[in-house]
Design a protein around this motif. Structure first.
Motif, short mmCIF file in Angstrom:
data_model
loop_
_atom_site.label_atom_id
_atom_site.label_comp_id
_atom_site.label_asym_id
_atom_site.label_seq_id
_atom_site.Cartn_x
_atom_site.Cartn_y
_atom_site.Cartn_z
N GLY A 33 0.82 -1.21 0.00
CA GLY A 33 0.00 0.00 0.00
C GLY A 33 0.85 1.26 0.00
N ILE A 36 2.39 1.81 -3.47
CA ILE A 36 1.43 2.38 -4.42
C ILE A 36 1.20 3.86 -4.15
CG2 ILE A 36 -0.99 2.32 -5.12
CD1 ILE A 36 -0.84 -0.72 -4.84
N VAL A 37 1.07 4.23 -2.88
CA VAL A 37 0.81 5.63 -2.54
C VAL A 37 1.99 6.52 -2.89
CG1 VAL A 37 0.48 7.20 -0.59
CG2 VAL A 37 -0.91 5.14 -0.78
N PHE A 38 3.21 6.07 -2.57
CA PHE A 38 4.37 6.93 -2.78
C PHE A 38 4.82 7.01 -4.22
CE2 PHE A 38 5.20 6.03 1.85
CZ PHE A 38 4.83 7.30 2.25
N THR A 39 4.48 6.03 -5.06
CA THR A 39 4.89 6.08 -6.47
C THR A 39 3.75 6.54 -7.37
OG1 THR A 39 4.32 3.76 -6.81
CG2 THR A 39 6.59 4.26 -6.19
N GLU A 40 2.66 6.98 -6.79
CA GLU A 40 1.49 7.37 -7.57
C GLU A 40 1.78 8.52 -8.53
OE1 GLU A 40 -2.79 9.24 -6.49
OE2 GLU A 40 -2.07 7.58 -5.27
N GLY A 41 2.48 9.51 -8.07
CA GLY A 41 2.71 10.69 -8.91
C GLY A 41 4.05 10.70 -9.61
N SER A 42 4.78 9.64 -9.55
CA SER A 42 6.12 9.65 -10.15
C SER A 42 6.12 8.98 -11.53
CB SER A 42 7.10 8.92 -9.23
OG SER A 42 6.86 7.54 -9.26
N ALA A 45 5.26 5.06 -11.79
CA ALA A 45 3.90 4.55 -11.61
C ALA A 45 3.49 3.52 -12.67
CB ALA A 45 2.92 5.69 -11.55
N ILE A 48 5.13 0.18 -11.79
CA ILE A 48 4.64 -0.44 -10.56
C ILE A 48 3.28 -1.08 -10.80
CG2 ILE A 48 3.93 0.01 -8.20
CD1 ILE A 48 6.94 0.15 -8.61
N TYR A 49 2.40 -0.40 -11.51
CA TYR A 49 1.05 -0.91 -11.74
C TYR A 49 1.05 -2.13 -12.64
CZ TYR A 49 -0.92 3.01 -9.27
OH TYR A 49 -1.25 3.90 -8.31
#
Length: 52
Positions: A33, A36-42, A45, A48-49
């Motif tokens: 979790g 996902i939160v920390f790489t959301e805006g990079s 992303a 990771i997804y």
């Protein structure tokens, strides 16, 4: 009255019920979790997804 924290209450639950196998599962879920939160805006992303 001093109310125990969520972590302390969870640890007491694990001790009393002898369910120590739940601890690694919870830790992995928290780490995923946070990833996902920390790489959301990079820019990482999309990479990771694709793992999920």
């Amino acid at each position: 009255m001093n109310k125990p924290s969520i972590v302390a209450e969870f640890w007491d639950f694990l001790k009393v019920r002898k369910k120590f196998w739940l601890a690694p599962i919870i830790m992995i879920l928290l780490l995923l979790g946070a990833l996902i939160v920390f790489t959301e805006g990079s820019a990482l992303a999309p990479f990771i997804y694709t793992l999920f």
